[in-house]
Design an enzyme around this catalytic site. Structure first.
Site, short mmCIF file in Angstrom:
data_model
loop_
_atom_site.label_atom_id
_atom_site.label_comp_id
_atom_site.label_asym_id
_atom_site.label_seq_id
_atom_site.Cartn_x
_atom_site.Cartn_y
_atom_site.Cartn_z
N GLY A 73 0.81 -1.21 0.00
CA GLY A 73 0.00 0.00 0.00
C GLY A 73 0.85 1.26 0.00
O GLY A 73 0.59 2.20 -0.77
N CYS B 265 0.18 1.83 12.96
CA CYS B 265 1.39 2.54 12.59
C CYS B 265 1.71 3.69 13.54
O CYS B 265 2.79 4.21 13.53
CB CYS B 265 1.28 3.05 11.16
SG CYS B 265 0.99 1.75 9.99
C1 LIG Z 1 -5.54 3.22 4.86
C2 LIG Z 1 -4.16 2.65 4.71
N1 LIG Z 1 -3.37 3.10 3.73
C3 LIG Z 1 -2.13 2.61 3.54
C4 LIG Z 1 -1.61 1.63 4.37
C5 LIG Z 1 -0.22 1.09 4.12
O1 LIG Z 1 -0.27 -0.18 3.52
P1 LIG Z 1 0.98 -1.20 3.59
O2 LIG Z 1 1.04 -1.70 4.98
O3 LIG Z 1 0.67 -2.26 2.60
O4 LIG Z 1 2.18 -0.41 3.18
C6 LIG Z 1 -2.40 1.14 5.43
C7 LIG Z 1 -1.87 0.14 6.37
O5 LIG Z 1 -2.29 0.05 7.51
C8 LIG Z 1 -3.71 1.67 5.60
O6 LIG Z 1 -4.50 1.21 6.57
#
Ligand SMILES: Cc1ncc(COP(=O)(O)O)c(C=O)c1O
Length: 390
Positions: free
Chosen positions: A72, A326
């Site tokens: 993501g 995060c």
């Molecule tokens: C809304 C949203 N965007 C982006 C991300 C990032 O994705 P990734 O963990 O695959 O880098 C997350 C991860 O928690 C998310 O919840």
């Protein structure tokens, strides 16, 4: 007792069928997909299949609109930078105040290092986007809009199809961060004005370290990762064949069971929510209760520390989150709850429970048995907190 996992917005368990689909690409067909021998070229067809499986899940018109990435965060960064690079004469970004750091951090960086103007659209007390502020921000200077489809902390769903139409009328590109929405909400991208969309394998029972960026045919695009010619030059680097195959399988499974599982998961989530509200005074559910992912609840227990609750639940084998995965570790309320203007003493007690198709009724029973005692204990520890007015 087996653990109860209610942190599926942070990451999901890889489905056993997904693991099975991936295994041959570690053990037998491990070659480089770009090589000219059979052990490499054997990956070509499965990668194509994975692209089609994702195409079906998100309702893309063409399979080549899908570019595989490392997840993501990479997809989001690529979309935003590409948008800024490819729309001539436009230098501003519109986003929301409640985005994931994958969006907010690159935007802040661009603001600081390149003088890019970033509009962070506010939300109301329920986490709903301020449409008037959005409309006002959409001037001829905006290159790209990046707005999340569903919020990772509260599950609130934004009307991205409508937002994308508005962006199109203003001549800006629209990127949807759909990391929390893909596999949970039905999508038909070909009938929307969404130009780009990010998704991630590990949020839908696929592997970590793989994701995709949907780029609608005809949308101008600049690659972020440059090197070899993989992914038609849109994302260089040797293909993560096992990851891509796993993501494809996860997409297929999500599409197969989405309607049925959404209903079942919603009933588990609603039973947990109702049980908590009935048993524990001064407890609130945050987010837009009318437009919300069926797997997510963000419950705020007034005058306790959500982190203390999370840690006590963890000792009993229950995994949940006191805010975004995060940003956890910090004792200030998350930026999402602050943007929603939730009272400080309530927001600090926010705990997110997020379900998946692997959860069962017994999981809800365990949490409902444990939490009232934990809240009582934590509130007892805070002087003057018992019987405090709302
Ligand atoms: C809304 C949203 N965007 C982006 C991300 C990032 O994705 P990734 O963990 O695959 O880098 C997350 C991860 O928690 C998310 O919840």
């Amino acid at each position: 007792m087996s653990p109860v996992y209610l942190d599926n917005n942070a990451s999901t368990q890889v489905d056993a069928e997904v693991v099975q689909a991936m295994l041959p690409f570690f053990l037998d067909q491990f070659g480089n997909a770009s090589s000219m021998h059979d052990i490499g070229t054997a990956a070509g067809a499965p990668i194509k299949t994975a692209r089609r499986q994702l195409q079906a899940l998100i309702g893309a018109k063409f399979d080549h609109e899908i570019t595989f990435t490392s997840g993501g965060t990479e997809s989001v960064n690529t979309a935003i930078l590409s948008g800024l690079d490819t729309v001539p004469g436009r230098t501003e970004i519109v986003t929301s105040a409640v985005e994931h750091p994958a969006v907010l951090t690159p935007c802040a960086h661009l603001e600081k290092t390149h003088g890019v103007k970033v509009h962070r659209i506010p939300v109301d007390h329920h986490g709903r986007l301020d449409l008037n502020a959005y409309r006002t921000a959409l001037t001829h200077r905006v290159a790209i809009v990046s707005i999340m489809w569903a919020n990772n902390e509260t599950g609130t769903i934004f009307p991205v199809e409508r937002l994308a139409e508005m962006a199109k009328q203003a001549g800006a590109l629209f990127h949807a961060d759909a990391v929390q929405a893909v596999g949970k909400l039905p999508m038909d991208l070909k009938s929307t004005a969404i130009d780009m969309l990010s998704l991630s394998g590990h949020k839908l029972h696929g592997p970590k370290g793989v994701g995709a960026l949907y780029i609608k045919r005809g949308v101008p695009f600049h690659a972020l990762i440059r090197g070899g010619h993989q992914e038609r030059g849109r994302r260089a680097g040797t293909e993560n064949t096992p990851g891509i195959v796993g993501l494809g399988k996860a997409a297929e499974l999500a599409l197969e069971c989405m309607d049925e599982e959404n209903k079942r998961i919603k009933s588990l989530r609603d039973r947990l929510e109702k049980g908590l509200l009935e048993r524990i005074p001064r407890t609130f559910v945050t987010g837009d209760l009318l437009a919300r992912l069926s797997n997510t609840t963000n419950v705020a227990f007034d005058r306790i520390a959500g982190e203390a609750m999370q840690s006590l639940l963890n000792r009993h084998g229950i995994a949940c989150s006191s805010g975004s995965a995060c940003t956890s570790g910090s004792s200030v309320p998350s930026h999402v709850l602050r943007a929603m203007n939730i009272r400080h003493g309530t927001a600090l007690g926010a705990v997110r429970f997020s379900f998946s198709r692997h959860n069962r009724e017994e999981d809800v029973d365990r949490v409902l048995e444990l939490i009232p005692g934990i809240v009582e204990k934590l509130r007892d520890a805070v002087p003057g907190s018992r019987g405090h007015a709302k």
